[in-house]
Scaffold this active site. Sequence first.
Site, short mmCIF file in Angstrom:
data_model
loop_
_atom_site.label_atom_id
_atom_site.label_comp_id
_atom_site.label_asym_id
_atom_site.label_seq_id
_atom_site.Cartn_x
_atom_site.Cartn_y
_atom_site.Cartn_z
N CYS A 172 41.38 20.75 43.24
CA CYS A 172 41.75 21.62 44.00
C CYS A 172 43.02 22.06 43.39
O CYS A 172 44.01 20.64 43.17
CB CYS A 172 40.93 22.17 44.75
N CYS A 223 42.66 17.94 51.54
CA CYS A 223 43.51 17.81 49.70
C CYS A 223 44.56 16.70 50.26
O CYS A 223 44.92 15.34 49.44
CB CYS A 223 43.88 18.49 49.61
N CYS A 249 33.79 17.50 48.32
CA CYS A 249 34.37 18.48 47.97
C CYS A 249 34.14 17.82 46.19
O CYS A 249 34.93 18.71 44.82
CB CYS A 249 35.23 19.09 48.15
N ASP A 255 36.34 16.35 44.95
CA ASP A 255 37.56 15.95 44.24
C ASP A 255 38.00 14.41 44.56
O ASP A 255 37.68 13.63 44.82
CB ASP A 255 38.53 16.92 44.86
#
Length: 152
Positions: free
Chosen positions: A64, A108, A38, A40
Amino acid sequence: MSQVTEYSEKVMDHFMNPRNVGEIENASGVGTVGNAKCGDIMRMYLDIDDEGVIRDCKFKTFGCGAAVATSSMATELVIGKTVQEALQVTNKAVMEALDGLPKIKIHCSLLAEQAIHAALWDYAEKHGITIEGLDPPVNDIEETEEYYRMGE
Ligand code: FES
């Protein structure tokens, strides 16, 4: 934990008002991890005293909303804990403290756990100690560092 499909109030609160954002100068340990999929990136700073107690923890996250909320909660959970106790702050513990995360956002919270582990690993290396139960950081730090610079 029951299946969560939307963000809890706690997640929204930590996303909108993240705690402990920033850097710690001369930190005892710094850990940066990224998720290549992603893109991140999360960086954690730990201030650990001579007794091995985490006095302060700050973070920077390029990611995010769930990544911001989990880093924020993770900092709150580790402050005041010993290095050994901080190892118990797993992604599951962070998610529970946030009243859950939607399934597609679980990864996450893993970033938050791994960033803390990476910072603890850095602390252990700097002090020539071994933290029982702590594995080396899993992410390619060099790669994430490059991305981090690109994002500046
Ligand atoms: Fe990558 Fe949340 S989507 S950390």
